[in-house]
Design an enzyme around this catalytic site. Structure first.
Site, PDB file in Angstrom:
ATOM      1  N   ASP A 100     -12.682  -9.700   0.432  1.00 39.49           N
ATOM      2  CA  ASP A 100     -13.775  -9.417  -0.496  1.00 39.49           C
ATOM      3  C   ASP A 100     -14.309 -10.705  -1.107  1.00 39.49           C
ATOM      4  O   ASP A 100     -15.532 -10.875  -1.261  1.00 39.49           O
ATOM      5  CB  ASP A 100     -13.296  -8.476  -1.596  1.00 39.49           C
ATOM      6  CG  ASP A 100     -13.353  -7.010  -1.194  1.00 39.49           C
ATOM      7  OD1 ASP A 100     -13.487  -6.736   0.022  1.00 39.49           O
ATOM      8  OD2 ASP A 100     -13.245  -6.140  -2.075  1.00 39.49           O
ATOM      9  N   ASP A 128      -2.683 -17.992  -4.321  1.00 39.32           N
ATOM     10  CA  ASP A 128      -3.474 -18.485  -5.442  1.00 39.32           C
ATOM     11  C   ASP A 128      -4.255 -19.736  -5.060  1.00 39.32           C
ATOM     12  O   ASP A 128      -5.433 -19.889  -5.416  1.00 39.32           O
ATOM     13  CB  ASP A 128      -2.604 -18.725  -6.677  1.00 39.32           C
ATOM     14  CG  ASP A 128      -1.263 -19.358  -6.350  1.00 39.32           C
ATOM     15  OD1 ASP A 128      -0.815 -19.277  -5.211  1.00 39.32           O
ATOM     16  OD2 ASP A 128      -0.648 -19.946  -7.268  1.00 39.32           O
ATOM     17  N   ASP A 147      -6.850  -7.881   1.795  1.00 41.13           N
ATOM     18  CA  ASP A 147      -7.893  -7.059   1.193  1.00 41.13           C
ATOM     19  C   ASP A 147      -8.635  -7.851   0.120  1.00 41.13           C
ATOM     20  O   ASP A 147      -9.873  -7.864   0.067  1.00 41.13           O
ATOM     21  CB  ASP A 147      -7.241  -5.810   0.589  1.00 41.13           C
ATOM     22  CG  ASP A 147      -8.232  -4.684   0.338  1.00 41.13           C
ATOM     23  OD1 ASP A 147      -9.419  -4.835   0.681  1.00 41.13           O
ATOM     24  OD2 ASP A 147      -7.808  -3.649  -0.197  1.00 41.13           O
ATOM     25  N   TYR A 191       0.834  -1.194   0.000  1.00 38.49           N
ATOM     26  CA  TYR A 191       0.000   0.000   0.000  1.00 38.49           C
ATOM     27  C   TYR A 191       0.874   1.250   0.000  1.00 38.49           C
ATOM     28  O   TYR A 191       1.535   1.579   0.983  1.00 38.49           O
ATOM     29  CB  TYR A 191      -0.983  -0.038   1.172  1.00 38.49           C
ATOM     30  CG  TYR A 191      -2.145  -0.937   0.845  1.00 38.49           C
ATOM     31  CD1 TYR A 191      -3.382  -0.414   0.543  1.00 38.49           C
ATOM     32  CD2 TYR A 191      -1.965  -2.311   0.750  1.00 38.49           C
ATOM     33  CE1 TYR A 191      -4.437  -1.240   0.171  1.00 38.49           C
ATOM     34  CE2 TYR A 191      -3.000  -3.143   0.376  1.00 38.49           C
ATOM     35  CZ  TYR A 191      -4.243  -2.607   0.089  1.00 38.49           C
ATOM     36  OH  TYR A 191      -5.265  -3.426  -0.294  1.00 38.49           O
ATOM     37  N   LYS A 202       2.889 -15.695  -0.583  1.00 39.58           N
ATOM     38  CA  LYS A 202       3.404 -16.020  -1.907  1.00 39.58           C
ATOM     39  C   LYS A 202       4.926 -16.140  -1.817  1.00 39.58           C
ATOM     40  O   LYS A 202       5.684 -15.558  -2.589  1.00 39.58           O
ATOM     41  CB  LYS A 202       2.988 -14.948  -2.928  1.00 39.58           C
ATOM     42  CG  LYS A 202       3.228 -15.328  -4.383  1.00 39.58           C
ATOM     43  CD  LYS A 202       2.376 -16.493  -4.844  1.00 39.58           C
ATOM     44  CE  LYS A 202       2.598 -16.759  -6.337  1.00 39.58           C
ATOM     45  NZ  LYS A 202       1.884 -17.977  -6.788  1.00 39.58           N
TER      46      LYS A 202
END
Length: 358
Positions: free
Chosen positions: A245, A217, A241, A131, A184
């Site tokens: 969602d 993933d 984030d 961010y 990751k």
């Protein structure tokens, strides 16, 4: 107790008013002693003070006991050097609200797109990562080197990783005692390598909690295929984030998605969804996300300030939400019902057993 509302943009003022109606009902039932204060942010503050988050408003925020932030249209704000601050990102950074806690669960009467029933909560690190507005001490984490080359920097620190992991494991101790770290590391070997080493360090201090690690993933695929396998998910800022969602859509939609930003001694309720300017002023927005977020805030405040009455009030609001959402006759339009924003909040108040007689 001072409850500060920052209504935000778009549907923010409408769902904030609905949330206040529910808090007033909870106050009547449990005798919480709330006083309410509206703090100026967004475009009206920009016109008046030259900033969407002026110093006078921030000073009032610091004096409040409970913070409730409505959605903001920060993408429509002017550049930062012209006063267009994003209140959400700024407050997370300034107040060091390092844990973004986002539950996602299926509800009685509402089907999931996958048909699976699940109950999980995502602990998202909230102060660094990719961010650009919060990964640098000064300046932005994004730079444009040439007209054709842009670079984004990702900051991962031991301190931030340890404390989000600690929050996740403590949360898991109150649930089904399972934590999944999402990462990751196969590509981001240094940054996610550091994050995972911190998660493992904290896991060693919680032998009662089952711990595993899943690539981002694969986590997205497993959320769709077998969401019931997850309890507490711990991850970095951007991954959290995105995953939250996805989880919220699988459990009924962002209109139901509660979210709490928590730090040391301070927390802020915030709807997980955006400001939805296309339906602003129509009285049809679903306020459940901000109402549920405020219930989380009450529980957090009660636990941190030894106020069992606040914990009971928060749980009662969650229960009232479940009751109202379970009945097709008392749902908002986005859930297939006919109620508007205010009428839905009134049903929550009635379910709390504290709605005033006509």
């Amino acid at each position: 107790m001072k409850v500060a509302f920052m209504p935000g943009d778009g549907i923010g003022p409408e769902i904030s008013a609905a949330t206040r109606k529910v808090l007033e009902a909870a106050d009547r039932r449990f005798g919480l002693g709330f006083t309410y204060h509206e703090i100026e942010i967004r475009f009206e503050a920009l016109r008046k003070y030259g900033s969407t988050l002026p110093d006078v408003s921030y000073a009032q925020i610091r004096q409040a006991d409970a913070l409730i932030l409505g959605p903001v249209s920060h993408l429509d704000y002017p550049p930062k050097d012209q006063g267009g601050l994003n209140p959400s990102g700024e407050l997370r950074k300034r107040l060091d609200l390092y844990a973004n806690i986002r539950p996602a669960l299926t509800r009685k009467g509402l089907g999931s797109p996958t048909g699976a029933e699940f109950d999980m909560v995502i602990y998202r690190e909230n102060t660094e990562g990719f961010y650009a507005d919060r990964c640098m001490h000064s300046g932005s984490g994004e730079v444009q080197v040439t007209a054709d080359v842009a670079i984004a920097m990702r900051r991962i620190t031991r301190d931030a990783s340890i404390r989000i992991a600690e929050a996740a494991f403590k949360g898991a101790m109150q649930r089904r005692k399972k934590v999944t770290a999402v990462h990751k590391q196969n590509v981001l070997k240094v940054t996610d390598g550091l994050f995972l080493s911190c998660c493992r360090e904290v896991a060693a201090r919680f032998p009662e909690v089952e711990y595993d690690e899943v690539l981002i993933d694969a986590a997205c695929a497993h959320f769709v295929r077998r969401p019931e396998a997850f309890d507490v998910v711990c991850t970095t800022n951007m991954f959290g984030d995105i995953l939250s969602d996805l989880a919220s859509e699988l459990s009924g939609g962002l209109g139901l998605a509660a979210s709490l930003n928590a730090g040391e001694g301070v927390a802020m309720a915030q709807a997980q969804h955006g400001s939805a300017p296309d339906i602003a002023g129509k009285g049809i927005a679903n306020p459940a996300s901000l109402i549920g977020s405020s219930a989380m805030l009450l529980e957090w405040l009660g636990a941190h300030h030894d106020r069992p009455d606040l914990v009971k009030a928060g749980r009662a609001i969650h229960s009232a939400l479940d009751t109202v959402i379970a009945d097709p006759a008392t749902r908002t339009g986005d859930l297939g019902g006919n109620l508007g924003t205010t009428a839905f909040a009134e049903e929550i108040a009635k379910a709390l057993g504290a709605y005033p007689a006509a």
